[in-house]
Design a protein around this motif. Structure first.
Motif, PDB file in Angstrom:
ATOM      1  N   THR A  79       0.834  -1.199   0.000  1.00 48.87           N
ATOM      2  CA  THR A  79       0.000   0.000   0.000  1.00 48.87           C
ATOM      3  C   THR A  79       0.870   1.251   0.000  1.00 48.87           C
ATOM      4  O   THR A  79       0.591   2.215  -0.715  1.00 48.87           O
ATOM      5  N   ALA A  80       1.937   1.243   0.792  1.00 47.51           N
ATOM      6  CA  ALA A  80       2.851   2.386   0.821  1.00 47.51           C
ATOM      7  C   ALA A  80       3.454   2.635  -0.561  1.00 47.51           C
ATOM      8  O   ALA A  80       3.595   3.792  -0.990  1.00 47.51           O
ATOM      9  N   ASP A  81       3.800   1.569  -1.263  1.00 49.93           N
ATOM     10  CA  ASP A  81       4.338   1.720  -2.615  1.00 49.93           C
ATOM     11  C   ASP A  81       3.309   2.362  -3.546  1.00 49.93           C
ATOM     12  O   ASP A  81       3.644   3.237  -4.353  1.00 49.93           O
ATOM     13  N   ARG A  82       2.041   1.929  -3.429  1.00 51.41           N
ATOM     14  CA  ARG A  82       0.995   2.497  -4.294  1.00 51.41           C
ATOM     15  C   ARG A  82       0.780   3.978  -3.985  1.00 51.41           C
ATOM     16  O   ARG A  82       0.515   4.773  -4.889  1.00 51.41           O
ATOM     17  N   VAL A  83       0.878   4.346  -2.706  1.00 46.47           N
ATOM     18  CA  VAL A  83       0.745   5.753  -2.331  1.00 46.47           C
ATOM     19  C   VAL A  83       1.832   6.587  -3.003  1.00 46.47           C
ATOM     20  O   VAL A  83       1.561   7.621  -3.628  1.00 46.47           O
ATOM     21  N   ARG A  84       3.075   6.145  -2.871  1.00 50.28           N
ATOM     22  CA  ARG A  84       4.194   6.901  -3.444  1.00 50.28           C
ATOM     23  C   ARG A  84       4.124   6.935  -4.969  1.00 50.28           C
ATOM     24  O   ARG A  84       4.428   7.960  -5.591  1.00 50.28           O
ATOM     25  N   GLU A  85       3.770   5.808  -5.595  1.00 49.75           N
ATOM     26  CA  GLU A  85       3.713   5.734  -7.053  1.00 49.75           C
ATOM     27  C   GLU A  85       2.715   6.718  -7.646  1.00 49.75           C
ATOM     28  O   GLU A  85       2.855   7.132  -8.805  1.00 49.75           O
ATOM     29  N   ARG A  86       1.720   7.098  -6.856  1.00 52.10           N
ATOM     30  CA  ARG A  86       0.670   7.989  -7.350  1.00 52.10           C
ATOM     31  C   ARG A  86       0.875   9.436  -6.922  1.00 52.10           C
ATOM     32  O   ARG A  86      -0.039  10.248  -6.980  1.00 52.10           O
ATOM     33  N   GLY A  87       2.075   9.763  -6.494  1.00 53.33           N
ATOM     34  CA  GLY A  87       2.428  11.144  -6.229  1.00 53.33           C
ATOM     35  C   GLY A  87       1.989  11.673  -4.891  1.00 53.33           C
ATOM     36  O   GLY A  87       2.052  12.891  -4.656  1.00 53.33           O
ATOM     37  N   ALA A  88       1.554  10.798  -3.991  1.00 50.29           N
ATOM     38  CA  ALA A  88       1.176  11.227  -2.646  1.00 50.29           C
ATOM     39  C   ALA A  88       2.372  11.100  -1.712  1.00 50.29           C
ATOM     40  O   ALA A  88       3.447  10.636  -2.102  1.00 50.29           O
ATOM     41  N   THR A  89       2.187  11.512  -0.463  1.00 54.16           N
ATOM     42  CA  THR A  89       3.283  11.576   0.502  1.00 54.16           C
ATOM     43  C   THR A  89       3.096  10.549   1.599  1.00 54.16           C
ATOM     44  O   THR A  89       2.031  10.483   2.219  1.00 54.16           O
ATOM     45  N   LEU A  90       4.114   9.764   1.851  1.00 51.73           N
ATOM     46  CA  LEU A  90       4.114   8.838   2.979  1.00 51.73           C
ATOM     47  C   LEU A  90       4.844   9.537   4.125  1.00 51.73           C
ATOM     48  O   LEU A  90       6.044   9.766   4.061  1.00 51.73           O
ATOM     49  N   ALA A  91       4.115   9.876   5.179  1.00 53.36           N
ATOM     50  CA  ALA A  91       4.690  10.672   6.266  1.00 53.36           C
ATOM     51  C   ALA A  91       5.330   9.817   7.345  1.00 53.36           C
ATOM     52  O   ALA A  91       6.397  10.156   7.866  1.00 53.36           O
ATOM     53  N   VAL A  92       4.694   8.693   7.697  1.00 56.18           N
ATOM     54  CA  VAL A  92       5.187   7.825   8.770  1.00 56.18           C
ATOM     55  C   VAL A  92       4.963   6.369   8.369  1.00 56.18           C
ATOM     56  O   VAL A  92       3.889   6.005   7.897  1.00 56.18           O
ATOM     57  N   GLY A  93       6.004   5.541   8.565  1.00 56.07           N
ATOM     58  CA  GLY A  93       5.832   4.113   8.415  1.00 56.07           C
ATOM     59  C   GLY A  93       5.995   3.601   7.001  1.00 56.07           C
ATOM     60  O   GLY A  93       6.489   4.303   6.126  1.00 56.07           O
ATOM     61  N   PRO A  94       5.517   2.340   6.850  1.00 48.16           N
ATOM     62  CA  PRO A  94       4.821   1.504   7.837  1.00 48.16           C
ATOM     63  C   PRO A  94       5.734   1.114   9.008  1.00 48.16           C
ATOM     64  O   PRO A  94       6.907   0.808   8.804  1.00 48.16           O
ATOM     65  N   VAL A  95       5.142   1.130  10.207  1.00 50.48           N
ATOM     66  CA  VAL A  95       5.867   0.749  11.411  1.00 50.48           C
ATOM     67  C   VAL A  95       5.044  -0.259  12.188  1.00 50.48           C
ATOM     68  O   VAL A  95       3.813  -0.268  12.120  1.00 50.48           O
ATOM     69  N   LYS A  96       5.752  -1.112  12.931  1.00 51.91           N
ATOM     70  CA  LYS A  96       5.059  -2.071  13.770  1.00 51.91           C
ATOM     71  C   LYS A  96       4.435  -1.334  14.949  1.00 51.91           C
ATOM     72  O   LYS A  96       5.087  -0.525  15.608  1.00 51.91           O
ATOM     73  N   LEU A  97       3.180  -1.623  15.220  1.00 48.88           N
ATOM     74  CA  LEU A  97       2.460  -0.975  16.310  1.00 48.88           C
ATOM     75  C   LEU A  97       1.582  -2.040  16.958  1.00 48.88           C
ATOM     76  O   LEU A  97       0.599  -2.479  16.375  1.00 48.88           O
ATOM     77  N   GLY A  98       1.973  -2.482  18.147  1.00 46.15           N
ATOM     78  CA  GLY A  98       1.242  -3.568  18.791  1.00 46.15           C
ATOM     79  C   GLY A  98       1.333  -4.823  17.954  1.00 46.15           C
ATOM     80  O   GLY A  98       2.424  -5.244  17.551  1.00 46.15           O
ATOM     81  N   GLU A  99       0.175  -5.396  17.633  1.00 43.17           N
ATOM     82  CA  GLU A  99       0.136  -6.616  16.838  1.00 43.17           C
ATOM     83  C   GLU A  99      -0.086  -6.348  15.351  1.00 43.17           C
ATOM     84  O   GLU A  99      -0.353  -7.265  14.584  1.00 43.17           O
ATOM     85  N   GLY A 100       0.005  -5.089  14.959  1.00 41.36           N
ATOM     86  CA  GLY A 100      -0.209  -4.756  13.564  1.00 41.36           C
ATOM     87  C   GLY A 100       0.854  -3.822  13.042  1.00 41.36           C
ATOM     88  O   GLY A 100       1.888  -3.592  13.673  1.00 41.36           O
TER      89      GLY A 100
END
Length: 258
Positions: free
Chosen positions: A86-107
């Motif tokens: 999903t992060a790759d699709r965000v970047r490929e479409r010209g949007a900004t990934l601000a944080v992560g993906p990071v492990k948070l609890g069990e997800g």
């Protein structure tokens, strides 16, 4: 700690809303007074809590480090099967990934901003039993954006709306777009957002609307607690049962009557 049920959310569907505040205790006090929420510990650590209404989870509130420089904003999260893809699709479409993906609890979680600047998140893993428009969950999620149909294409490609069968579907109306799941609307995308507007209320953003028993009382309590409120404009005049609220940290949300 209260036992909270967990489910496997539908990919692409809204699965949670949360706020990162500068002071967790102060934020809890504000939202307790305004919304009548109670708070329980979460599985994500002492810096995160779950807001409860009528015994059901409504939202998450956590505290962020000042070093992150993130603005206080109510953020909707969408369920995904693979956060990295999903992060790759965000970047490929010209949007900004601000944080992560990071492990948070069990997800795993990430926060992004679309091409017009509206902030959203996505989550990989099990989620709390929560759904838009049902029970104590938010009444609705609205995207205020520059162009509704262009935004719909972006989010459909990122989250796989309309494919495969069984997930979210997209209905293109005359001046807005409805995102539906199992026959109910889970998000609405509307145009008219102005990226360069000095007023943050009309910039592109995801709007989290909470249903309350008395919206006027909630709006008044917000002002008493150090926030601000104003009526939500409607096509034929002010919508007296709905208010835009800004909390003391500057996070915007709306409250509406039942």
């Amino acid at each position: 700690m209260t036992a909270l049920g967990r489910i496997r959310p539908v990919d692409g569907a809204p699965c949670w809303v949360s706020l990162l505040a500068r002071d967790l205790r102060a934020a809890q006090g504000f939202y307790s007074d305004v919304m009548g929420w109670e708070f329980v510990a979460s599985t994500l650590g002492r810096k995160f809590s779950v807001a409860m209404a009528h015994g059901r989870p409504v939202a998450g509130i956590g505290s962020c480090s000042p070093a992150t420089r993130l603005s206080a904003v109510w953020t909707p999260y969408f369920a995904v099967d693979d956060a990295d893809e999903t992060a790759d699709r965000v970047r490929e479409r010209g949007a900004t990934l601000a944080v992560g993906p990071v492990k948070l609890g069990e997800g795993r979680a990430a926060i992004a901003a679309d091409r017009d600047g509206a902030v959203f998140g996505f989550w990989e893993g099990m989620a709390l039993a929560w759904s838009v428009g049902q029970g104590s969950a938010p009444a609705r999620l609205d995207l205020q954006t520059r162009h509704a149909f262009e935004a719909a294409i972006f989010y459909a490609e990122v989250f796989g709306w309309a494919e495969p069968p069984g997930g979210c579907t997209v209905d293109y109306a005359q001046n807005h777009v409805r995102v539906e799941l199992e026959g109910r609307t889970v998000a609405t995308l509307r145009g008219g957002g102005v990226e360069t507007a000095a007023d943050p209320r009309i910039r592109p953003r995801w709007i989290v609307d909470f249903r309350v028993e008395d919206s006027a009382r909630a709006a008044a309590a917000a002002v008493e607690g150090g926030g601000e409120s104003s009526c939500v404009p409607a096509c034929d005049g002010p919508a007296m049962d709905a208010y835009i609220v800004r909390d003391p940290d500057g996070a915007l949300f709306t409250v509406s009557g039942p």
